[in-house]
Motif scaffolding. Structure first.
Motif, mmCIF file in Angstrom:
data_model
loop_
_atom_site.group_PDB
_atom_site.id
_atom_site.type_symbol
_atom_site.label_atom_id
_atom_site.label_comp_id
_atom_site.label_asym_id
_atom_site.label_seq_id
_atom_site.Cartn_x
_atom_site.Cartn_y
_atom_site.Cartn_z
ATOM 1 N N ILE A 80 -42.313 -0.103 90.513
ATOM 2 C CA ILE A 80 -43.076 0.016 89.260
ATOM 3 C C ILE A 80 -43.742 1.381 89.172
ATOM 4 O O ILE A 80 -43.659 2.057 88.140
ATOM 5 N N VAL A 81 -44.388 1.790 90.245
ATOM 6 C CA VAL A 81 -45.066 3.086 90.253
ATOM 7 C C VAL A 81 -44.064 4.213 90.033
ATOM 8 O O VAL A 81 -44.316 5.133 89.244
ATOM 9 N N SER A 82 -42.916 4.135 90.689
ATOM 10 C CA SER A 82 -41.918 5.196 90.520
ATOM 11 C C SER A 82 -41.436 5.265 89.079
ATOM 12 O O SER A 82 -41.240 6.356 88.537
ATOM 13 N N PHE A 83 -41.253 4.109 88.442
ATOM 14 C CA PHE A 83 -40.824 4.122 87.043
ATOM 15 C C PHE A 83 -41.902 4.701 86.137
ATOM 16 O O PHE A 83 -41.606 5.476 85.225
ATOM 17 N N LEU A 84 -43.145 4.355 86.396
ATOM 18 C CA LEU A 84 -44.237 4.871 85.559
ATOM 19 C C LEU A 84 -44.445 6.368 85.768
ATOM 20 O O LEU A 84 -44.769 7.090 84.824
ATOM 21 N N VAL A 85 -44.236 6.843 86.986
ATOM 22 C CA VAL A 85 -44.439 8.264 87.278
ATOM 23 C C VAL A 85 -43.255 9.101 86.812
ATOM 24 O O VAL A 85 -43.416 10.134 86.169
ATOM 25 N N PHE A 86 -42.055 8.660 87.157
ATOM 26 C CA PHE A 86 -40.860 9.455 86.849
ATOM 27 C C PHE A 86 -40.203 9.045 85.551
ATOM 28 O O PHE A 86 -39.222 9.649 85.133
ATOM 29 N N GLN A 87 -40.717 8.021 84.932
ATOM 30 C CA GLN A 87 -40.236 7.471 83.678
ATOM 31 C C GLN A 87 -38.752 7.142 83.746
ATOM 32 O O GLN A 87 -38.297 6.504 84.688
ATOM 33 N N TYR A 88 -37.998 7.574 82.767
ATOM 34 C CA TYR A 88 -36.653 7.041 82.581
ATOM 35 C C TYR A 88 -35.612 8.099 82.926
ATOM 36 O O TYR A 88 -35.140 8.822 82.059
ATOM 37 N N ASN A 89 -35.283 8.199 84.213
ATOM 38 C CA ASN A 89 -34.200 9.101 84.594
ATOM 39 C C ASN A 89 -33.233 8.367 85.510
ATOM 40 O O ASN A 89 -33.561 7.342 86.104
ATOM 41 N N TYR A 90 -32.040 8.901 85.619
ATOM 42 C CA TYR A 90 -30.961 8.210 86.320
ATOM 43 C C TYR A 90 -31.309 7.895 87.767
ATOM 44 O O TYR A 90 -31.110 6.769 88.239
ATOM 45 N N SER A 91 -31.835 8.861 88.495
ATOM 46 C CA SER A 91 -32.097 8.643 89.922
ATOM 47 C C SER A 91 -33.171 7.578 90.133
ATOM 48 O O SER A 91 -33.084 6.778 91.067
ATOM 49 N N ASP A 92 -34.176 7.542 89.273
ATOM 50 C CA ASP A 92 -35.211 6.518 89.418
ATOM 51 C C ASP A 92 -34.670 5.134 89.072
ATOM 52 O O ASP A 92 -34.975 4.154 89.751
ATOM 53 N N VAL A 93 -33.851 5.053 88.040
ATOM 54 C CA VAL A 93 -33.236 3.774 87.667
ATOM 55 C C VAL A 93 -32.329 3.287 88.801
ATOM 56 O O VAL A 93 -32.330 2.102 89.145
#
Length: 186
Positions: A80-93
């Protein structure tokens, strides 16, 4: 180590509420991933489930149950934190997808251990009813959440999922608190 029943049942309710809230977001969240990633994820999940099942003999105690429960919930917090920090990018998804697969690897183990820890049929039934109520409540809240953000003019699906993750973060923090309260040393 001892399982504190009341906090554990709250944990199960909130954990199911979390998944009810999050279930719709994966369809938007995983959009950038290629279909082959899901095939690889399924293969990894099957191998992971097999490895965990082979380790049951050493894992069937409350200390390991606590550690794996905590690991799964901390990994979810990190997603959750990674999604909120890095938002919507391929590597985070991709990270989120892999992390979810890792948490699912322990799903059967956690259910089996819960059965052993709760022991009585009445408690198991109560825990399952609580989980279903939490899941249903999460889906209902999720539905209304999306309708409310649409009402306020937020129609971009990625933005809606981002705001949902802010709510998920709050729920996950409370879940972690209940994990700590659920398992006590004697």
């Amino acid at each position: 180590m001892k399982l504190a029943l009341r906090p554990y049942l709250w944990y199960k309710l909130l954990n199911s509420l979390f998944f009810g809230l999050a279930v719709g977001s994966v369809f938007v969240l995983y959009t950038p991933l290629e279909p082959s990633v899901f095939s690889l994820g399924g293969i990894g999940l099957a191998i992971g489930l097999l490895l965990v099942a082979k380790g049951y003999e050493k894992m069937m105690n409350l200390l390991v149950f606590y550690r794996i429960t905590l690991f799964v919930e901390l990994l979810t917090f990190l997603m959750i934190v990674s999604f909120l920090v890095f938002q919507y990018n391929y590597s985070d998804v991709l990270f989120i997808y892999i992390a979810y697969q890792v948490t699912f690897v322990f799903g059967n183990y956690l259910m089996r251990m819960e059965t052993l820890a709760l022991k009585r049929t009445l408690l198991l039934s109560f825990a399952d009813v609580i989980k279903q109520k939490g899941y249903l409540a999460g889906m209902v809240i999720s539905y209304f959440f999306y309708k409310v953000v649409e009402f306020f003019g937020i129609v971009n699906k990625e933005t809606q999922v981002y705001y949902l993750h802010a709510l998920l973060l709050v729920v996950q923090i409370v879940i972690l608190w209940y994990v700590f309260r659920s398992f006590r040393t004697r």
